[in-house]
Design an enzyme around this catalytic site. Structure first.
Site, mmCIF file in Angstrom:
data_model
loop_
_atom_site.group_PDB
_atom_site.id
_atom_site.type_symbol
_atom_site.label_atom_id
_atom_site.label_comp_id
_atom_site.label_asym_id
_atom_site.label_seq_id
_atom_site.Cartn_x
_atom_site.Cartn_y
_atom_site.Cartn_z
ATOM 1 N N LEU A 13 49.932 23.217 63.444
ATOM 2 C CA LEU A 13 49.122 21.694 63.893
ATOM 3 C C LEU A 13 48.213 22.602 63.684
ATOM 4 O O LEU A 13 47.343 23.267 63.825
ATOM 5 C CB LEU A 13 49.750 22.439 65.793
ATOM 6 N N ASP A 14 47.533 20.882 63.571
ATOM 7 C CA ASP A 14 46.178 21.172 63.182
ATOM 8 C C ASP A 14 44.948 21.615 64.713
ATOM 9 O O ASP A 14 45.354 21.877 65.161
ATOM 10 C CB ASP A 14 45.350 19.722 62.622
ATOM 11 N N VAL A 15 43.287 21.744 63.975
ATOM 12 C CA VAL A 15 42.661 22.366 65.252
ATOM 13 C C VAL A 15 42.043 21.779 66.410
ATOM 14 O O VAL A 15 42.893 22.098 67.766
ATOM 15 C CB VAL A 15 41.777 22.796 64.620
#
Length: 174
Positions: free
Chosen positions: A32-34
């Protein structure tokens, strides 16, 4: 927090390995991106990771978008939209998308914005691929940028059926 165990970019974010003493070789299945939230599966088996990341398994996201998303935009999301990927144009594969009511998730630690900035709406998007920031690019392509992105399902594993840090056997997916 970064959903990985190593930090080659040396970002000033915490890593998953700092949360728990995981077994050697543990990896995230599909990061998952930040700014994203939600279901993240971990494994020590690279073959299982590759299989789950493949198009065999649906990935479902609840997405809060800027503005009141309409039926026309939702239809475009289902049929595939043009996004940029690796410096080239890419048409996303057929998927599923539908309007949903606000799922009433707990507030984020970092506030997105408030009603003074205009309306927001929620859409569920189900895909079988996972290009770099694909869902964010898809909603932007139909004119409704993503404000909040929460992965709620991978295959048959649902976020609402799990407890934080719960351990399950993923071979039940295979």
């Amino acid at each position: 927090m970064i959903s990985q165990f190593v930090n080659p970019a040396k970002r000033k974010k915490r890593l998953l390995g700092e949360l728990h003493d995981f077994p050697s070789g543990t990896m995230a299945i599909g990061r998952l991106d930040v700014p994203s939230e939600g279901l993240l599966l971990l494994t020590t088996d690279g073959k299982i990771s590759e299989k789950i990341r493949s198009s065999q398994f649906e990935k479902e996201y609840y997405v809060q978008v800027d503005g009141n998303i309409d039926d026309e935009a939702v239809e475009k999301l289902k049929k595939g939209v043009e996004i940029g990927f690796n410096g080239k144009k890419y048409i996303t594969k057929l998927g599923k998308a539908f309007l949903i009511e606000d799922p009433k998730f707990p507030l984020r630690s970092q506030k997105i914005r408030d009603e003074r900035h205009g309306p927001t709406s929620w859409v569920a998007i189900i895909i079988r691929e996972g290009k770099f920031r694909q869902v964010r690019k898809m909603t932007a392509a139909v004119g409704f940028p993503t404000l909040r992105l929460i992965r709620i399902r991978i295959g048959t594993i649902k976020l609402n059926n799990l407890k934080v840090a719960e351990v399950i056997k993923v071979d039940t997916l295979l």
